[in-house]
Design a protein around this motif. Sequence first.
Motif: not given
Lengths: 1295, 143
Positions: A470-473
């Motif tokens: 979960m790159l955005y997080k």
Amino acid sequence: MDPAGTPLGKMLLEEITPVVMVLRTPSVEEACVKNGLSFVEMLSPFCNFSNIDVPLRTSSDQPYRLHKFKLRLFYESDVRQPNIEVAKERLKQVITKAGEKENLELISDPPQVSNLLDSSKSELLPSWFEYLNKELIRTASFSEHETFDHPVGCLLVVSSKDEQPINRFIDHFNTNKLPSLLNDGAMDPKILKHYLLVHDNHDGSSEKASKILSEMKSTFGTNECHLLCINSSQDAKMEHQDDPWASYKYDGSPVQRLGCCLDVDDISALKDLMHEFSSKHVIPYMEQKVRILNQQVSATRRGFRNQIKNLWWRKGKDDPNEMPSGSMYTFSSIESQIRVLGDHAFMLHDYELALANYRLISTDYKLDKAWKRYAGVQEMMALAYFLLDQSRKEAEYCMENAFNTYLKLGSSGQQNATRCGLWWIEMLKTRDQYKEAASVYFRICSEELLHSAVMLEQASYCYLFSKPPMLYKYGFHLVLSGDRYRKTDQIKHAIRTYRSALSVYRETTWSYIRDHVHFHIGQWYALLGFHDVAVRHMLQVLACSHQSKATQELFLRDFLQIFQGAGKTFEVPGLQLPVIDISSLKVVFEDQRTYASSLAASVRESLWRSLEEDLIPSLPGARTNWLDVQTKLMPKRLRESNVCVAGEAIKVVVEFKNPLQVPIPISNVSLICELSRSEEEISDTNASTSELANDEDHQRVVSSDSGSVILSEFDFSLGGGEKKLVELTVTPKLEGTLKLVGVRWKFSGCVGFYTFESILLVKKIARGKRKAKAKQSPLNDLKFVVIKPVPKLEGHIRSFPEKAYAGHIQPLILELKNQSNCSIKNLKMKISHPRFLSIGNKEVPHVDFRACLEKQSDNKQGGTRANLKKASQGVFLFPEDVAIKGDKPLLWPLWLRAAVPENFLLYIIIYYEMEDASSVMKYRTLRLHYNLQVLPSLDVSFKISPCPSRLQEFLVRMDVVNKASSQSFQVSQLSTVGDNWGISRLQPIDGIIPSQSLTVGQAFSFFFMLKSRRLSSVDAATHVPDLSPDVDNDVILCPGSVKEPLVNATHSPLANFHDSERLQHGIHNQKDDNTVDFVLISRPLKSDTNSEEDSDQPQLFSHHACYCRTASTSPISWTMIGPRTKYHNFSSSFCEINLKMTIHNSSDAIASISISTADSAGQSDALPSQGGWKPVVKEIKAASPKAAGIIAGNSPESLSSLKPVASPVSSFIWSGSSSSNFQLGPRSSTDIPMQICVFSPGTYDLSSYVLNWNLRQDDGGCDQLEAKESNPEETRKLSGTCSGYPYFLTVLQSV
Amino acid sequence: MIVCVAVVGHQNNPLYIQSFTEADDALKLHHIVHCSLDVVDERVNNPKKSGPTLNETFLGLLYPTENYKVYGYLTNTKVKFILVTTDLDVRDVDVRNFFRRFHAAYVDAVSNPFHVPGKKITSRTFAERVSNIVKSFGLSSTG
């Protein structure tokens, strides 16, 4: 999976182990300090046993072996709950130290996201996390409610140096020195005791120590006493291959070698001591205790009866104590004992027993509302479940329960909550539940910033490791963490987290976030003094067109501050302020093609090329390349490069754009160039194979700031969002190879540059390159071969107007200059639109504008035309004797006539050759380009109708509309061109235009009589009386212009323009007698606005109308000649009237004509009402009723007799031959007699005949036919039918 | 109260983001919207969770943060609508209704022949319409 092998399992085996309290005298410590270690530190490495192999029995007598075992040693002073403030400080130190270690990696770029995902976890996770987490867990140690931290045993240590060692041993167990845990009853003060005598071999032999030992043995018992001899190495130079203390001294100073006084025997003694202590004393003691406690617990609590009892008893205790929950349970209470039993079993790896007891106790604590204890037990249950690898759900449930309970406790449970959370996280991580782990990290976050910063950072890594990642997080939590680091002044950590976040945000389209990250990294680097890195990051946010103006200003200000902080001017790659639009890049250079203006340079090459075709000498093969002649002299490389001349500037036009709303000043904009001298031409002419190698050898790169190149510099300021095209020039001074590398500029101290190579030039930039070559190497377009100076012609047209009204004729002067001393020859000129621009015939400029135009008696038309040296295709050759050299310019007259209202682009090419034959360039061309906006002025149209009454005479109606926007015109003269036609007015000169001028929008019609001169000379004189006073070529239309001389339409330049007009309008090259050309001369009415300019110069407008057809398309024309009025006495007989029809054949062929008369009338209605001519019959009727009355004999009845005139009833008959056929030779006339019979008086229309004509095709007629067919515009009918003209005859009753 | 609505393209590029707060917290809201995309992606790529509701466009509550609730909606063209609200108890029906109207507005906006697909929505009409929808959301939830 073995739960003990997981990180959490390992951690538990390390952390939840028996604690041994160490009581020592100061002299013991002194002996140990020689090794750079404390006593506990010295022993610690040997307390960890990977395979202790001790046989044990569970409570139910199941034998098992204990393998991995560890003792934790603590000084008595450390066996207490750590001070929270101290612990925090310690954590902070750990973090700060870790931050300082980051230093080295700071500069490199953060990895790409894809790399990030590929790399292993251990690489990414900062190593200090583990250590920090351990420290965090330790902050919760030695609590009252958990017994695994309570000391299991006690190690009493006395040095042999001490006085009265036995007494010292006893003193050790003095209660006031012992930790509170033992004193306040939280734990059983009766614990295992072990006595150790330490002897320092530096202090002499061990004899004394042995004596003391025997004394000890007698006092304390043989088993519990030990002698430890240390520091056997005298010279303190022992080196240990694998330093056992390394991992225990995390922050140790490496100055002193650890354990330098301990030799091999000492170390093995230490090992043996601890092994024996563990296996022979601690473990059996614990086993024993577990056994005893288990029996007790079984007796009181196990079994159905006990449980009922317990419940009853608990229920009875429904009033919970008001005391703090901890103190109600002393070590002797059954609850504490169960807990101790559980913990001991846990530490002896008998998890089932532990779990059973924890379960038992947890309900009790819950009922007692002893929440902290309850949470602690739940926590241990979860761990026991985990290590048993049973019921994951249960484990998680317990963990969550524990965690929530701790959180509920508020600040007192904070440390425990953290520990619990960390264990929980480890548990989740073990099961790859990273996402959940991350959310636990998030929940651990406390108010304290530093703590939450670390937790958030760890959470972010969990998001990264989760599947799918979960790159955005990840990015978001890194940013959150970095923000907190920054607030606690951990700038290096902040930078690290933000930089890691960059891997996510670098390519993102979420520009606000990206800007935020870059901006802060930049700021923080600047705080640390890394100005260059800071600048690099700040650059990323500079071109932030999406941000608000305030933000842009902030970014800009900070950038400049950082830049000034760097304290030096340096080149900044990728400075995006201003933005350079590479697609706008345009390179203008002059080889054999030179341009008079930049406007000319921007014209498409193909356009010039098509114009040039007739000018440039065509060479065999590639005509486009003048260098082909010298193939042998020039290396191939040169032939394929662009060529420019030394001393002549190359212009580069680049568009700069300010993406911000803030104005930015730009200075010192210049090109970056490389000029390399090449001696190749001289030294090596045909060694093409070694050319590449030679390139390297022969070229000497001359840097751009030496004198070989002159660069222009520009300073300008770009307003917010402004775009500016900047023209930069470079002038090479020497021969060689010039390469345009890029452009550089200064933006308040920092030098930005932009290399053209950085992008692949997809667009073909340089003009005039063949396509194949452009494909070869687009960058070649920025490479030039500089050749020796050659003469260059400069030219312009003096005061070329920008606007002109259509028809305006103006004299212009072309000025040509040759700055160099070499002369040129063979000048030629070509104009793209001879319709607009005509070349004058004199070298001297026309001083008298009027003289050229006015009609003068001595002007010979033929002579003026002959003067024009017109070569084919409109190429004008300058006279041979024209030489342009030095300062003296060549002036040449030109005439401009704005022919058509439009936006008109004029191209002029001047070709010249070098006098000096040795120069590399044989010829050059000068290209001029002008733009003229032609406004509409007068719109002239002509309508010609044959005059019904006369042969070869026509009525001309000229409609003139003033379409100009603000100019009035005075129509002064109409001329016909050629000798065939004469024109005359129909109205008196004064009455034509009452106002004498045409104002804006005014339309007016003029009427003229047009007369064919040729015919009049032959026949017309005999037949038609010459009504017009002068049948001339010119008619003056305005009384005011009578004074002014007539304008000669047949003279140059009017004649030239007229020729062009004719060319424009049609391809009739052969003379057609039926067409006529008109030239209307008008003058602008001098208004106030125009009075200043050219007030002395008469302004003249000419409007040309070509090929105005005389209305009839037939080559046959005729007139009916006869009486108009006839008196006849109808009482006697009917009336016979003789008429004559004159027929003229104007074609070159023999015509056969047949006339057929028809008695049926009615054609009178079919009279075409064209061109303002109205049926005359009606007019007669309406205008002169009196006349009609006369005709009708004044009686009302007779009015009805008029009816036949309009009625279709025929009242006359053709009495001649009803049809006659005859032949008519070319260009000849004949008369045909006709006769009618009239039976009653009246007015008759004698148009009821039809004339059929047919052109005979005789000799060569076929060719003619073909020619005509091939030319559809000109198809002339070979036969036709014409109905008769109206001819009114009035027959009256004679009296 | 709705604090922020956003349209995110199928490559997770922002097409439209508008906050309805007084404070200068654009960056924060950007971050919240941006990182809630993870959850959208997860839901999209994990069909097992959305098994019975295969064609369901409404993604439900994505991301409960401390102060906000984030709801998501996914169109067939993989354009995401994100709603950030401060209301703590929001009825699903309201949110669904909101997204349906928002979707309609979006469809109208991108149907504009001058709109370049995949580029930011700059239409003023769209902005007005969205703010109307946002306002009416507040009304319907309270009343």
